[in-house]
Structure formats: structure tokens, C-alpha cells
Write an enzyme that holds these catalytic residues in place. Structure first.
Site, PDB file in Angstrom:
ATOM      1  N   ASP A 126      -6.639 -34.587   1.991  1.00 37.14           N
ATOM      2  CA  ASP A 126      -4.601 -34.440   2.245  1.00 37.14           C
ATOM      3  C   ASP A 126      -4.220 -36.163   2.355  1.00 37.14           C
ATOM      4  O   ASP A 126      -3.441 -35.972   2.204  1.00 37.14           O
ATOM      5  CB  ASP A 126      -4.354 -33.858   3.291  1.00 37.14           C
ATOM      6  CG  ASP A 126      -4.532 -32.744   3.153  1.00 37.14           C
ATOM      7  OD1 ASP A 126      -5.023 -32.198   2.299  1.00 37.14           O
ATOM      8  OD2 ASP A 126      -4.512 -31.420   4.049  1.00 37.14           O
TER       9      ASP A 126
ATOM     10  N   GLU B 283      -0.257 -27.193   6.731  1.00 44.10           N
ATOM     11  CA  GLU B 283       1.257 -28.709   6.127  1.00 44.10           C
ATOM     12  C   GLU B 283       0.072 -28.786   5.607  1.00 44.10           C
ATOM     13  O   GLU B 283      -1.600 -28.916   5.955  1.00 44.10           O
ATOM     14  CB  GLU B 283       1.822 -29.403   7.510  1.00 44.10           C
ATOM     15  CG  GLU B 283       2.265 -28.337   8.142  1.00 44.10           C
ATOM     16  CD  GLU B 283       3.775 -27.933   7.247  1.00 44.10           C
ATOM     17  OE1 GLU B 283       3.728 -28.699   6.030  1.00 44.10           O
ATOM     18  OE2 GLU B 283       5.090 -27.267   7.802  1.00 44.10           O
ATOM     19  N   CYS B 284       0.185 -29.623   4.816  1.00 42.70           N
ATOM     20  CA  CYS B 284      -0.628 -30.581   3.804  1.00 42.70           C
ATOM     21  C   CYS B 284      -1.042 -32.316   5.155  1.00 42.70           C
ATOM     22  O   CYS B 284      -1.637 -32.668   3.826  1.00 42.70           O
ATOM     23  CB  CYS B 284      -0.437 -31.159   2.368  1.00 42.70           C
ATOM     24  SG  CYS B 284       1.271 -32.196   2.185  1.00 42.70           S
ATOM     25  N   GLY B 285       0.022 -32.916   5.282  1.00 41.62           N
ATOM     26  CA  GLY B 285      -0.393 -33.591   5.785  1.00 41.62           C
ATOM     27  C   GLY B 285       0.707 -34.633   5.851  1.00 41.62           C
ATOM     28  O   GLY B 285       0.792 -35.563   6.988  1.00 41.62           O
TER      29      GLY B 285
END
Length: 326
Positions: A172, A281-283
């Protein structure tokens, strides 16, 4: 631009918003349509950019920005970043214009720089959409990839195959967080428009329209925070906005090909993301400094492991050599 400079600029803008002021603005913005929220931001927030992975909400926002810009050009009644900036400091306005021009971004063609982070693992349909969007709106697209990598093969040569399975944090950080932060630095971003909505559930269910990222001071604007998926989809169809062909195959939230499936739950559009993982969430929308610290800690562990393995190999070689001599 050094990260410290970026943080200083972003913090300088966010410092003008006390918690009371932020609460007041959110109460006012809640009563406005997304178009009016975006128009307010274009006039009021210097260093404004939009990041998108070409999800439906981001596409709607892009279309709204384009329509506002066209109307402003026609009426010439309101300032835009192309003619004058929202900032009251003309010197800073000129600097922002020079930075955008140096980066190759044509602010006269589109007033809000559009950032696409190419993770190198997007669906081919997403990359096709990126090109169609550029052609449809006649806008430049600033593309950022993992540092030092142009292809998936290069990324995997440096970081290993299937990194999203072996080291999710590093994955990420490398494919989204670092490229995104680099984009903010290079463009002098102080405020970012995102396509997050409360109806996407998870951490987004309590989303404010205007928020400040802890630590960095970056302002984030979520103009469609109150919209449902159906409202977004209705807008797309009504205004003939280009969209990802995967949506016609049951997909709702589309990220990298290896972690995206058609929505499992029709009432949860992000239910097709990260199957079997406790993440939402991806980051890009988590604490940046926490994410960076976790990445750095992971890298140190890897380096220590490699060093230990090298030392073991050297000792084994030395012992074998001693035995052979004996």
C-alpha cells in the site's frame, strides 16, 4: 519540493480553520449541492487538486468541475485558477501557476489538476477509461507510479511478486501512499478533492465534507459525502459521463485487479474489495505518518533478516572451507 515544505504549506492553510470554524463550515456546506460545494472550494481553497482512480464518484466530481469551469469561462463572473486564484496573496497565486505549468499541467484547459495514481495493477478497463476521460474532457492527466518503476515487471523485480500477500503494508505504501505524497509535493497541493461517500460505509460512514488530515494539515474535501450510489449512478447516466466497463459486470468499487471482485452485497458497494482482509482503505486515507512508520519498520526488519541470512551464509562458507583445509 521537500516534504517539510509541503507540510508547512498545507499546515499554513489548515491553520486558518479552527475546530469551531471547521464545524461551522461543515454545517453550511451540508446544505449546499455538490456543485456549489465544489465551486466554493475552487474559489476559496488555494493549491486545490483532485485525486482519482476513476471510480464513479470521482468521475461525477470531474464532470461537475468541468461544467463549473465552462460556465465560469462563459460568464467571466467568477475567478478561477486559470485567470486568478482563490488566494488573496497574488505572489503565492503566481507561484502556484508556475508550479502547475512547470509540471506540464494546463490550468487554462482544466482548473483543478487531476492526479491518477497508476499502481501498475489496475484493470485494463480502468486504464482504458483513463484515456477516454482525457479525450472526453480534453484535460491533461498527471500520472504517478511507484517510484523508479514504469512497469509491473520492474516493480516485482525490486519488491518481489505478490507483495500484496506477503507484505500488505509495504504494498500500500509503495503503490499508493508514496506516489500520492509525491504528487502533493510536486504540485504544491494544500487541499485535495476525494470521491469518498458515507454510503460506502466502514470508516467513511462518519465522513465530514471538509476535514483536515492529522499531522500533515492537508485539507480534504468530500463534496459528494452525502450521496448514495444510486444518486451517483443517476448523474452518470443523465450527463453521459464516461465510466468503467466493469460496472456493467457487477463491480461497484474498483481498485487493483487482484483485490477487487463484483460486489458481494448489493447494499455494500465496497464488499468486493479486499476479500478476507480486515481493511477498508488502501492507505491514501489513513494516517500518513503512521503508515510511513509502519513501512519503515517493516523495511528495517527485512534488512535485518537479509543481513542475518548473509552472515549465516558467510559463516557456513567459512566452516566448509575450514573442513576442506583440514
Amino acid at each position: 519540493m521537500p516534504e517539510s515544505t509541503f507540510n508547512t504549506q498545507a499546515s499554513a492553510l489548515s491553520a486558518t480553520f479552527t475546530q469551531a470554524h471547521l464545524k461551522f463550515l461543515n454545517a453550511k456546506l451540508e446544505k449546499l449541492s455538490p456543485e456549489r460545494i465544489i465551486e466554493w472550494a475552487m474559489i476559496s481553497l488555494p493549491g486545490l487538486i483532485q485525486t482519482t482512480a476513476f471510480g464513479l464518484t470521482g468521475l461525477v466530481i470531474l464532470d461537475m468541475i468541468n461544467r463549473i469551469h465552462v460556465d465560469q469561462q462563459a460568464s467571466n463572473d467568477h475567478p478561477t485558477p486559470a485567470s486568478s486564484s482563490a488566494s488573496e496573496d497574488e505572489e503565492n497565486d503566481d507561484e502556484s501557476q508556475r508550479r502547475f505549468q512547470k509540471s506540464g499541467y494546463n490550468v487554462r484547459r482544466h482548473p483543478v489538476p487531476l492526479i491518477f495514481i497508476d499502481t501498475l495493477y489496475h484493470f485494463s478497463e480502468t486504464l482504458d477509461l483513463a484515456q477516454r476521460v482525457q479525450d472526453h474532457y480534453n484535460i491533461p492527466l498527471k500520472i504517478y507510479k511507484p517510484q523508479g518503476c514504469e512497469t509491473t515487471e520492474e516493480f516485482e523485480r525490486f519488491h518481489g511478486e505478490r507483495l500484496w500477500e506477503t507484505d500488505d503494508v509495504s504494498y500500500d505504501y509503495l503503490i499508493k501512499v508514496e506516489p500520492g505524497r509525491r504528487a502533493y509535493q510536486e504540485l504544491g497541493a494544500q487541499a485535495v478533492i476525494s470521491g469518498r461517500r458515507r454510503s460506502q460505509k466502514g470508516d467513511r460512514s462518519r465522513l465530514d465534507i471538509l476535514e483536515i488530515e492529522p499531522g500533515t494539515g492537508l485539507i480534504k474535501l468530500n463534496p459528494l459525502a452525502s450521496w448514495s450510489f444510486q444518486q451517483v449512478w443517476t448523474y452518470v447516466r443523465a450527463h453521459q459521463v464516461p465510466y468503467n466497463a466493469l460496472l456493467d459486470q457487477g463491480y461497484r468499487s474498483i481498485g487493483d485487479w487482484h483485490s477487487t471482485k463484483p460486489a458481494v452485497n448489493p447494499d455494500d458497494e465496497r464488499s468486493g474489495r479486499w476479500e478476507g482482509k480486515a481493511k477498508s482503505e488502501c492507505g491514501l486515507h489513513v494516517d500518513y505518518f503512521k503508515m510511513r512508520a509502519e513501512f519503515q519498520a517493516t523495511q528495517k526488519k527485512k534488512q535485518a533478516l537479509v543481513a542475518a541470512q548473509q552472515q549465516t551464509t558467510a559463516l557456513d562458507a567459512q566452516q566448509n572451507q575450514t573442513i576442506e583445509v583440514a
